[in-house]
Motif scaffolding. Structure first.
Motif, PDB file in Angstrom:
ATOM      1  N   SER A 185     -54.357 -26.309-105.744  1.00 23.99           N
ATOM      2  CA  SER A 185     -55.300 -25.402-105.087  1.00 23.99           C
ATOM      3  C   SER A 185     -55.371 -25.634-103.585  1.00 23.99           C
ATOM      4  O   SER A 185     -56.259 -25.129-102.919  1.00 23.99           O
ATOM      5  N   GLY A 186     -54.397 -26.378-103.045  1.00 26.16           N
ATOM      6  CA  GLY A 186     -54.479 -26.767-101.644  1.00 26.16           C
ATOM      7  C   GLY A 186     -54.130 -25.679-100.661  1.00 26.16           C
ATOM      8  O   GLY A 186     -54.672 -25.639 -99.550  1.00 26.16           O
ATOM      9  N   VAL A 187     -53.191 -24.793-101.006  1.00 22.48           N
ATOM     10  CA  VAL A 187     -52.791 -23.702-100.123  1.00 22.48           C
ATOM     11  C   VAL A 187     -52.784 -22.426-100.945  1.00 22.48           C
ATOM     12  O   VAL A 187     -52.106 -22.336-101.967  1.00 22.48           O
ATOM     13  N   THR A 188     -53.507 -21.423-100.508  1.00 23.74           N
ATOM     14  CA  THR A 188     -53.542 -20.179-101.267  1.00 23.74           C
ATOM     15  C   THR A 188     -52.289 -19.357-101.002  1.00 23.74           C
ATOM     16  O   THR A 188     -51.616 -19.520 -99.983  1.00 23.74           O
ATOM     17  N   SER A 189     -51.971 -18.469-101.936  1.00 25.35           N
ATOM     18  CA  SER A 189     -50.795 -17.611-101.776  1.00 25.35           C
ATOM     19  C   SER A 189     -50.906 -16.740-100.535  1.00 25.35           C
ATOM     20  O   SER A 189     -49.910 -16.490 -99.841  1.00 25.35           O
ATOM     21  N   MET A 190     -52.105 -16.279-100.212  1.00 25.04           N
ATOM     22  CA  MET A 190     -52.281 -15.433 -99.039  1.00 25.04           C
ATOM     23  C   MET A 190     -52.032 -16.193 -97.735  1.00 25.04           C
ATOM     24  O   MET A 190     -51.685 -15.608 -96.714  1.00 25.04           O
ATOM     25  N   GLU A 191     -52.197 -17.515 -97.778  1.00 27.25           N
ATOM     26  CA  GLU A 191     -51.923 -18.318 -96.585  1.00 27.25           C
ATOM     27  C   GLU A 191     -50.426 -18.559 -96.377  1.00 27.25           C
ATOM     28  O   GLU A 191     -49.954 -18.569 -95.244  1.00 27.25           O
ATOM     29  N   ILE A 192     -49.682 -18.770 -97.463  1.00 29.69           N
ATOM     30  CA  ILE A 192     -48.343 -19.327 -97.305  1.00 29.69           C
ATOM     31  C   ILE A 192     -47.220 -18.329 -97.538  1.00 29.69           C
ATOM     32  O   ILE A 192     -46.128 -18.486 -96.986  1.00 29.69           O
ATOM     33  N   ILE A 193     -47.410 -17.297 -98.354  1.00 32.97           N
ATOM     34  CA  ILE A 193     -46.336 -16.325 -98.575  1.00 32.97           C
ATOM     35  C   ILE A 193     -46.046 -15.583 -97.279  1.00 32.97           C
ATOM     36  O   ILE A 193     -46.962 -15.126 -96.594  1.00 32.97           O
ATOM     37  N   ASP A 194     -44.763 -15.488 -96.931  1.00 34.88           N
ATOM     38  CA  ASP A 194     -44.339 -14.834 -95.693  1.00 34.88           C
ATOM     39  C   ASP A 194     -44.926 -15.537 -94.474  1.00 34.88           C
ATOM     40  O   ASP A 194     -45.279 -14.920 -93.485  1.00 34.88           O
ATOM     41  N   ASN A 195     -45.004 -16.862 -94.550  1.00 38.57           N
ATOM     42  CA  ASN A 195     -45.695 -17.573 -93.485  1.00 38.57           C
ATOM     43  C   ASN A 195     -45.231 -19.018 -93.410  1.00 38.57           C
ATOM     44  O   ASN A 195     -44.530 -19.512 -94.304  1.00 38.57           O
ATOM     45  N   ALA A 196     -45.595 -19.696 -92.356  1.00 40.78           N
ATOM     46  CA  ALA A 196     -45.469 -21.142 -92.213  1.00 40.78           C
ATOM     47  C   ALA A 196     -46.691 -21.620 -91.460  1.00 40.78           C
ATOM     48  O   ALA A 196     -47.200 -20.920 -90.580  1.00 40.78           O
ATOM     49  N   ILE A 197     -47.183 -22.813 -91.791  1.00 41.80           N
ATOM     50  CA  ILE A 197     -48.414 -23.329 -91.195  1.00 41.80           C
ATOM     51  C   ILE A 197     -48.061 -24.578 -90.390  1.00 41.80           C
ATOM     52  O   ILE A 197     -47.661 -25.593 -90.961  1.00 41.80           O
ATOM     53  N   PRO A 198     -48.182 -24.511 -89.053  1.00 39.17           N
ATOM     54  CA  PRO A 198     -47.706 -25.607 -88.200  1.00 39.17           C
ATOM     55  C   PRO A 198     -48.704 -26.743 -88.011  1.00 39.17           C
ATOM     56  O   PRO A 198     -48.787 -27.338 -86.950  1.00 39.17           O
ATOM     57  N   HIS A 199     -49.455 -27.043 -89.044  1.00 42.54           N
ATOM     58  CA  HIS A 199     -50.381 -28.175 -88.982  1.00 42.54           C
ATOM     59  C   HIS A 199     -50.790 -28.544 -90.400  1.00 42.54           C
ATOM     60  O   HIS A 199     -51.111 -27.678 -91.202  1.00 42.54           O
ATOM     61  N   ILE A 200     -50.774 -29.844 -90.684  1.00 41.53           N
ATOM     62  CA  ILE A 200     -51.269 -30.367 -91.955  1.00 41.53           C
ATOM     63  C   ILE A 200     -52.206 -31.516 -91.598  1.00 41.53           C
ATOM     64  O   ILE A 200     -51.763 -32.542 -91.067  1.00 41.53           O
ATOM     65  N   GLY A 201     -53.460 -31.351 -91.851  1.00 36.91           N
ATOM     66  CA  GLY A 201     -54.467 -32.306 -91.406  1.00 36.91           C
ATOM     67  C   GLY A 201     -54.196 -33.735 -91.833  1.00 36.91           C
ATOM     68  O   GLY A 201     -54.010 -34.016 -93.011  1.00 36.91           O
TER      69      GLY A 201
END
Length: 345
Positions: A185-201
């Protein structure tokens, strides 16, 4: 000898991987499972949302999940594997150690504590004897041993090979980390699909500190951290499993790509049940390693590297490991095997 093992946090992503690896293990037998209060008292098949691509082992499915407390587990457990959230682990794991349990933990709390062994057995097996210091200082009959963060464990074996052969002065790393590293449950599909997140706390700090402790030296009383500078940038990408990392190094002695490849391929594994036959696999193909193609090498316990290139003052390479196998559950079990081999169980 059959080693009776308990699993703390057994219903989570890493807990499920622990069950997958421990159920057929030649030495360990699953004897207790714990989880949060919502799951306690239920059969495991009802408590866990099972997401591993195999059936829940029949004997495990019928086990009753207990509360995560020393009072709620059998007193004859030889080892406990912990996959608790770090906030829970920080409070609960010392309680188990005080009651005499040996805990091999994947949780991030206490990894850099001076008296807690942080081990990748192929790299720093001798650090396990920090347990003696820990017991003297804390008055425990039990012990707490940690494996590193899943991103740290991906790059440390290749770095150890380079350090041993040429001397390591500086490391810069940029990661491309799978979503399973954040839990289900850490990353939702709406956050990560077609995306990249340049920070992981918190991830960068873990890589920058844990790697230096792992590569440090133990003199029987304390670990002197490696003096290399480590800088990390951590990114989440939409792969399921397998952390891919781009690494740049400055070395004390010059090395060709061919010499570095030989140092990595020749870096020894161990003769433990979960050890890969070859720890580091090196690809000549510059398009490898890739998560989907290479994360499962040697049951997910090998490190894959490639893209070796000479740079001014050092080398650049890419590395990959299965983050929930080599980087989490498998790492904890390997530490358990090291504890058994060294007479701590």
């Amino acid at each position: 000898m059959t080693v009776r093992a308990g699993i703390l946090g057994a219903t989570g992503a890493v807990g499920q991987r622990l069950i997958q690896l421990l159920d057929p293990h030649p030495d360990f037998e699953i004897a207790a499972l714990t989880a949060s209060g919502d799951s306690a008292g239920k059969q495991y098949r009802d408590a866990a949302k099972w997401r591993i691509n195999m059936q829940i082992p029949d004997d495990v499915a019928e086990m009753t999940v207990g509360e995560t407390s020393p009072d709620a587990v059998p007193d004859d457990l030889d080892i406990i594997f912990s996959s608790l959230p770090s906030s829970v682990g920080a409070a609960v794991e010392p309680e188990f150690c005080e009651e005499g349990y040996v805990v091999s933990s994947n949780s991030s709390n206490a990894r850099t504590d001076p008296d807690v062994p942080l081990t990748v057995p192929e790299v720093n097996a001798d650090h396990i004897d920090l347990i003696e210091v820990q017991r003297d200082e804390r008055g425990w009959d039990g012990a707490l041993v940690k494996n590193p963060n899943c991103s740290t464990i991906t790059m440390v074996p290749p770095l150890a090979a380079l350090d041993e052969a040429f001397g390591l002065e500086r490391v810069t790393v940029s990661t491309l980390q799978a979503v399973s590293g954040a839990g289900y449950s850490g990353v939702t599909s709406m956050e990560i699909i077609d995306n990249a997140i340049p920070h992981i706390g918190g991830e960068e700090e873990k890589m920058e500190t844990e790697s230096r402790k792992l590569l440090g030296t133990f003199d029987g009383a304390e670990v002197s951290w490696h003096d290399a500078r480590v800088d990390a940038s951590c990114n989440r990408i939409p792969t399921l499993d397998g952390h891919l990392e781009n690494v740049w190094t400055d070395l004390a002695e010059s090395a060709t790509a061919a010499e570095a490849e030989a140092a990595m391929e020749e870096y020894p594994s161990l003769d433990l049940p979960s050890s890969p036959d070859q720890l580091i696999h090196v690809f000549d193909d510059p398009s490898r390693p890739q998560p989907r193609l290479d994360r499962d090498r040697e049951n997910g316990m090998a490190i894959a590297t490639g893209g070796l290139q000479e740079t001014e003052g050092g080398l650049q390479f890419n590395c990959l490991a299965h983050n929930t196998m080599r980087g989490a559950a498998g790492a904890s079990i390997l530490n358990g095997e090291l504890l058994l081999e060294n007479g701590y169980l």
